[in-house]
Design a protein around this motif. Structure first.
Motif, short mmCIF file in Angstrom:
data_model
loop_
_atom_site.label_atom_id
_atom_site.label_comp_id
_atom_site.label_asym_id
_atom_site.label_seq_id
_atom_site.Cartn_x
_atom_site.Cartn_y
_atom_site.Cartn_z
N ASP A 4 0.85 -1.20 0.00
CA ASP A 4 0.00 0.00 0.00
C ASP A 4 0.88 1.24 0.00
OD1 ASP A 4 -2.22 -1.59 0.05
OD2 ASP A 4 -2.81 -1.12 2.10
N GLY A 5 0.38 2.29 -0.64
CA GLY A 5 1.12 3.55 -0.70
C GLY A 5 1.47 3.93 -2.12
N ASN A 30 -7.03 2.81 -10.66
CA ASN A 30 -7.92 2.89 -9.50
C ASN A 30 -9.13 3.78 -9.78
OD1 ASN A 30 -6.19 1.21 -8.12
ND2 ASN A 30 -5.11 2.87 -7.11
N ASN A 58 -1.50 5.49 -6.00
CA ASN A 58 -1.47 4.91 -4.66
C ASN A 58 -2.12 3.53 -4.67
OD1 ASN A 58 -0.21 6.86 -2.93
ND2 ASN A 58 -1.96 8.18 -3.30
N ALA A 59 -1.38 2.55 -4.19
CA ALA A 59 -1.93 1.20 -4.06
C ALA A 59 -2.82 1.16 -2.82
CB ALA A 59 -0.81 0.18 -3.93
N ARG A 60 -3.94 0.46 -2.97
CA ARG A 60 -4.87 0.28 -1.85
C ARG A 60 -5.17 -1.19 -1.71
NH1 ARG A 60 -8.76 4.81 -4.21
NH2 ARG A 60 -8.96 3.11 -5.66
N GLU A 61 -5.19 -1.65 -0.49
CA GLU A 61 -5.48 -3.05 -0.20
C GLU A 61 -4.58 -4.00 -1.00
OE1 GLU A 61 -9.68 -3.71 -0.58
OE2 GLU A 61 -10.16 -2.03 0.73
N LYS A 63 -3.14 -3.55 -3.99
CA LYS A 63 -3.21 -3.64 -5.45
C LYS A 63 -3.44 -2.28 -6.10
CE LYS A 63 -7.85 -5.35 -4.82
NZ LYS A 63 -8.76 -6.45 -5.06
N VAL A 64 -3.11 -2.23 -7.35
CA VAL A 64 -3.40 -1.12 -8.24
C VAL A 64 -4.19 -1.71 -9.40
CG1 VAL A 64 -2.41 0.55 -9.86
CG2 VAL A 64 -1.33 0.19 -7.65
#
Length: 83
Positions: A4-5, A30, A58-61, A63-64
């Motif tokens: 994440d990030g 995203n 920004n990756a969330r959970e 993944k992108v």
């Protein structure tokens, strides 16, 4: 999976055979449009020439999610690099 990030994404496109104006698409990361009306042949200066686009996401959970949505012809991508 990615951490994440923030990440840099580099997309490489190579139009295999079509002329400018024959393949046009949008790129989303995203669910946000990051490239509008991409015509790879026009941007690269012709077929069989690599063209790259770099952006931050920004990756969330873990993944992108990348989407390639065509507006004319089919969407293409030749390589995806995450840093």
């Amino acid at each position: 999976p990615v951490a994440d990030g923030p990440h840099s994404v580099i997309l490489t496109f190579v139009e295999p055979s079509l002329h400018p104006g024959e393949r046009i698409f949008d790129v989303f990361a995203n669910e946000q449009k990051i490239v509008a009306n991409l015509d790879v042949a026009a941007a690269a200066g012709g077929a069989l020439i690599a063209y790259q686009r770099r952006f931050e996401v920004n990756a969330r959970e873990g993944k992108v999610i990348l989407e390639f949505r065509p507006t004319k012809g089919d969407a293409i991508v030749s390589a995806i690099e995450m840093q």
